[in-house]
Design an enzyme around this catalytic site. Structure first.
Site, PDB file in Angstrom:
ATOM      1  N   CYS A  92      58.335 -31.180  77.652  1.00 11.90           N
ATOM      2  CA  CYS A  92      58.832 -30.590  76.418  1.00 11.90           C
ATOM      3  C   CYS A  92      59.904 -31.506  75.859  1.00 11.90           C
ATOM      4  O   CYS A  92      60.680 -32.097  76.606  1.00 11.90           O
ATOM      5  CB  CYS A  92      59.411 -29.211  76.703  1.00 11.90           C
ATOM      6  SG  CYS A  92      60.147 -28.401  75.284  1.00 11.90           S
ATOM      7  N   HIS A 168      52.545 -33.251  60.818  1.00  7.99           N
ATOM      8  CA  HIS A 168      52.072 -31.907  60.482  1.00  7.99           C
ATOM      9  C   HIS A 168      53.115 -31.096  59.714  1.00  7.99           C
ATOM     10  O   HIS A 168      53.096 -29.878  59.734  1.00  7.99           O
ATOM     11  CB  HIS A 168      51.614 -31.163  61.735  1.00  7.99           C
ATOM     12  CG  HIS A 168      52.654 -31.075  62.816  1.00  7.99           C
ATOM     13  ND1 HIS A 168      52.975 -32.131  63.638  1.00  7.99           N
ATOM     14  CD2 HIS A 168      53.453 -30.055  63.212  1.00  7.99           C
ATOM     15  CE1 HIS A 168      53.908 -31.762  64.490  1.00  7.99           C
ATOM     16  NE2 HIS A 168      54.228 -30.510  64.246  1.00  7.99           N
ATOM     17  N   ASP A 170      56.688 -31.016  59.681  1.00  6.29           N
ATOM     18  CA  ASP A 170      57.983 -30.493  60.113  1.00  6.29           C
ATOM     19  C   ASP A 170      58.935 -31.572  60.607  1.00  6.29           C
ATOM     20  O   ASP A 170      59.880 -31.270  61.333  1.00  6.29           O
ATOM     21  CB  ASP A 170      57.806 -29.429  61.195  1.00  6.29           C
ATOM     22  CG  ASP A 170      57.292 -29.997  62.513  1.00  6.29           C
ATOM     23  OD1 ASP A 170      56.908 -31.188  62.536  1.00  6.29           O
ATOM     24  OD2 ASP A 170      57.274 -29.262  63.510  1.00  6.29           O
ATOM     25  N   HIS A 183      55.963 -28.278  70.655  1.00  8.82           N
ATOM     26  CA  HIS A 183      57.373 -28.031  70.361  1.00  8.82           C
ATOM     27  C   HIS A 183      57.549 -26.674  69.719  1.00  8.82           C
ATOM     28  O   HIS A 183      56.601 -26.084  69.201  1.00  8.82           O
ATOM     29  CB  HIS A 183      58.009 -29.146  69.522  1.00  8.82           C
ATOM     30  CG  HIS A 183      57.352 -29.432  68.210  1.00  8.82           C
ATOM     31  ND1 HIS A 183      56.904 -30.679  67.862  1.00  8.82           N
ATOM     32  CD2 HIS A 183      57.089 -28.647  67.138  1.00  8.82           C
ATOM     33  CE1 HIS A 183      56.391 -30.658  66.642  1.00  8.82           C
ATOM     34  NE2 HIS A 183      56.507 -29.427  66.178  1.00  8.82           N
ATOM     35  N   HIS A 196      54.274 -25.142  67.868  1.00  7.51           N
ATOM     36  CA  HIS A 196      53.216 -26.092  67.511  1.00  7.51           C
ATOM     37  C   HIS A 196      52.713 -26.780  68.774  1.00  7.51           C
ATOM     38  O   HIS A 196      53.506 -27.298  69.555  1.00  7.51           O
ATOM     39  CB  HIS A 196      53.746 -27.152  66.538  1.00  7.51           C
ATOM     40  CG  HIS A 196      54.312 -26.594  65.274  1.00  7.51           C
ATOM     41  ND1 HIS A 196      55.173 -27.309  64.465  1.00  7.51           N
ATOM     42  CD2 HIS A 196      54.158 -25.392  64.675  1.00  7.51           C
ATOM     43  CE1 HIS A 196      55.512 -26.570  63.425  1.00  7.51           C
ATOM     44  NE2 HIS A 196      54.913 -25.396  63.537  1.00  7.51           N
ATOM     45  N   HIS A 218      56.350 -21.515  78.283  1.00  8.56           N
ATOM     46  CA  HIS A 218      57.575 -22.319  78.166  1.00  8.56           C
ATOM     47  C   HIS A 218      58.051 -22.370  76.713  1.00  8.56           C
ATOM     48  O   HIS A 218      59.222 -22.094  76.412  1.00  8.56           O
ATOM     49  CB  HIS A 218      57.309 -23.727  78.688  1.00  8.56           C
ATOM     50  CG  HIS A 218      58.458 -24.675  78.507  1.00  8.56           C
ATOM     51  ND1 HIS A 218      59.297 -25.032  79.535  1.00  8.56           N
ATOM     52  CD2 HIS A 218      58.914 -25.350  77.407  1.00  8.56           C
ATOM     53  CE1 HIS A 218      60.221 -25.868  79.083  1.00  8.56           C
ATOM     54  NE2 HIS A 218      60.002 -26.089  77.794  1.00  8.56           N
ATOM     55  N   GLU A 219      57.150 -22.732  75.795  1.00  6.00           N
ATOM     56  CA  GLU A 219      57.551 -22.874  74.392  1.00  6.00           C
ATOM     57  C   GLU A 219      57.998 -21.542  73.800  1.00  6.00           C
ATOM     58  O   GLU A 219      58.931 -21.489  72.984  1.00  6.00           O
ATOM     59  CB  GLU A 219      56.402 -23.467  73.574  1.00  6.00           C
ATOM     60  CG  GLU A 219      55.977 -24.868  73.990  1.00  6.00           C
ATOM     61  CD  GLU A 219      57.105 -25.876  73.972  1.00  6.00           C
ATOM     62  OE1 GLU A 219      58.045 -25.717  73.172  1.00  6.00           O
ATOM     63  OE2 GLU A 219      57.053 -26.832  74.770  1.00  6.00           O
ATOM     64  N   HIS A 222      61.538 -20.930  74.303  1.00  8.49           N
ATOM     65  CA  HIS A 222      62.373 -21.521  73.249  1.00  8.49           C
ATOM     66  C   HIS A 222      62.372 -20.630  72.007  1.00  8.49           C
ATOM     67  O   HIS A 222      63.404 -20.448  71.357  1.00  8.49           O
ATOM     68  CB  HIS A 222      61.859 -22.903  72.874  1.00  8.49           C
ATOM     69  CG  HIS A 222      62.076 -23.950  73.917  1.00  8.49           C
ATOM     70  ND1 HIS A 222      63.243 -24.061  74.633  1.00  8.49           N
ATOM     71  CD2 HIS A 222      61.260 -24.956  74.360  1.00  8.49           C
ATOM     72  CE1 HIS A 222      63.156 -25.083  75.473  1.00  8.49           C
ATOM     73  NE2 HIS A 222      61.960 -25.639  75.335  1.00  8.49           N
ATOM     74  N   HIS A 228      66.684 -25.505  77.979  1.00  8.96           N
ATOM     75  CA  HIS A 228      66.074 -25.988  79.213  1.00  8.96           C
ATOM     76  C   HIS A 228      66.922 -25.640  80.427  1.00  8.96           C
ATOM     77  O   HIS A 228      68.139 -25.501  80.335  1.00  8.96           O
ATOM     78  CB  HIS A 228      65.866 -27.502  79.156  1.00  8.96           C
ATOM     79  CG  HIS A 228      64.643 -27.885  78.399  1.00  8.96           C
ATOM     80  ND1 HIS A 228      64.510 -29.091  77.749  1.00  8.96           N
ATOM     81  CD2 HIS A 228      63.484 -27.221  78.184  1.00  8.96           C
ATOM     82  CE1 HIS A 228      63.328 -29.147  77.168  1.00  8.96           C
ATOM     83  NE2 HIS A 228      62.691 -28.021  77.413  1.00  8.96           N
TER      84      HIS A 228
END
Length: 476
Positions: A92, A168, A170, A183, A196, A218-219, A222, A228
């Protein structure tokens, strides 16, 4: 975060061991990779005069040791085989540095029911398999908090989930297979909370390839506000590894304590809620309508106005008067927070940003090469240590720099300070008291910000015409 989206990790050949003392020289591919890795994930500030000093105290040695400590490696300060191997692993891209287990300011959803939408699908898996993996990833967090999740099929959800390749939209393009996997952004409006996935990866539900369930869990951590973890058993450890299938997966105690510090425990959770007093103090997210709100700096940018505060900024445009709220690091990951001054130089289509004795030039979302530079390259005497405020007057092509009770004027056409300066602020701007926090030039007026007040100054009449709240620009 500090980005809070993933930054690309470049993949370069592994070498067995490259100690900094003599074996690695500037330009060596392993040193290049290490420098890129440390810049992106450990806030390493490049300094050409210091990076390659062969001393244990050099900045790059200290940063390598910081990385090794966080990721659980022996702290050699050298690019040994274990360190290089870990640098090459998929991971990540949210930076690993940070004082807390949650994002700075502890952003979180201010509600317990959160919606999500799967915008598109990877061709690697059947649609129902993707749906199931995302649902199970959310269930991981739902089981230990009061949060609930529901999926919508159209419109804007709190968490928008999509697959993309390369650029894409961002500012954080994906980098192809086997490197940065996905991310996500922390909670908030607009694109905040979104996830994404890099569709150049081979997404699977198995130990081979890249397991969608594990990366999604995991994402989504966030997306809920977690940073982390340095615990290898934690789901929020930044380096990807296959651990187990969804049926056998359980959050570590570190993950549970982190998420419950934000949301508390779920009604059926047996896990211990982290006491509030055990959590380190965190900086508050500024409220745009706080009557005491002040700004660090203000600048225009291509028709928009940016209001900087701590590590954040508000962005207001004439075509969209509702201000947007962002992390500085989400647009410019290498810029510092708590800025001193900023202004737009229209002749170069760039914004110059000042902190301490240095300044940076940004164009769009890119920090220009060759920066930061020292403020004395602009012509300031050695006695000037920092800039309080700066503003560009488009009609005259002059920039005004405010320092204490004086101001300098810079000719943007000739790139020199005008003669006869500095001058006293009160002599040329009657009614404006030093020290100035920020200045904006709009609609033919100068707007001087000082604390929670702003002073509208008419340069033709040489008088203050209105006194307003600083945050009146933010519809407060």
């Amino acid at each position: 975060m500090e980005p809070l989206a993933i930054l690309a990790l470049l993949s370069l050949p592994i070498c067995s061991a490259y100690p900094l003392h003599g074996a690695v020289t500037q330009g060596h591919p392993s040193m290049d990779l290490a420098q890129q890795y440390l810049e992106k994930y450990y806030n390493f500030k490049k300094n050409e005069k210091q990076i390659f000093k062969r001393k244990d105290s050099s900045p790059v040695v200290k940063k390598i040791q910081e990385m090794q400590k966080f990721l659980g490696l022996e702290m050699t300060g050298k690019l040994d085989s274990n360190t290089m191997e870990l640098m090459h692993k998929p991971r990540c891209g949210v930076p690993d540095v940070g004082g807390f287990s949650t994002f700075p300011g502890s952003p979180k959803w201010r509600k317990s029911h959160i919606t999500y939408r799967i915008v598109n699908y990877t061709p690697d898996l059947p649609r129902q398999s993707v749906d199931s993996a995302i649902e199970k990833a959310l269930k991981v967090w739902e089981e230990v908090t009061p949060l609930t999740f529901s999926r919508i099929s159209e419109g804007e959800a709190d968490i928008m989930i999509s697959f993309a390749v390369g650029e894409h939209g961002d500012f954080y393009p994906f980098d192809g297979p086997g490197q940065s996997l996905a991310h996500a952004y922390p909670p908030g409006p607009g694109f905040y909370g979104d996830v994404h996935f890099d569709d150049d990866e081979k997404w699977t539900l198995a130990p081979s390839g890249t397991n969608l369930f594990l990366v999604a869990a995991h994402e989504l951590g966030h997306s809920l506000g977690l940073f982390h973890s340095d615990k290898k058993e934690s789901l929020m450890y930044p380096v990807y590894r296959f651990s187990t299938s969804p049926a056998n997966f359980h959050l570590s105690q570190d993950d549970i304590e982190g998420i419950q510090s934000l949301y508390g425990a779920g009604p059926s959770s047996d896990a211990t809620v982290v006491p509030v007093l055990s959590v380190s103090p965190r900086p508050e997210t500024p409220d745009k309508c706080d009557p005491a709100l002040s700004f660090d700096s203000v600048s225009t940018l291509r028709g928009e106005v940016l209001f900087f505060k701590d590590r954040y900024f508000w962005r207001r445009s004439h075509w969209n008067p509702e201000p947007e709220f962002h992390l500085i690091s989400a647009f410019w990951p290498t810029l510092p927070s708590d800025l001193d001054a900023a202004y737009e130089a229209h002749n170069t289509d760039s914004v110059l940003i000042f902190k301490g004795s240095q300044f940076w030039a940004v164009r769009g979302n890119e920090v220009q090469a060759g920066y930061p530079k020292g403020i004395h390259t602009l012509g300031f005497p050695p006695t000037v240590k920092k800039i309080d405020a700066a503003v560009f007057e488009k009609e005259k092509k002059k920039t005004y720099f405010f320092v204490g009770d004086k101001y300098w004027r810079f000719d943007e056409t000739r790139h020199v300070m005008d003669k006869g300066f500095p001058r006293q602020i009160t002599d040329d701007f009657p009614g404006i008291e030093p020290q100035v926090d920020a200045v904006l030039h709009e609609f033919g007026f100068f707007y001087f910000f000082r604390g929670s007040s702003q002073f509208e100054f008419d340069p033709n009449a040489r008088t203050v015409t209105h006194i307003l709240k600083s945050n009146s620009w933010l519809l407060c």
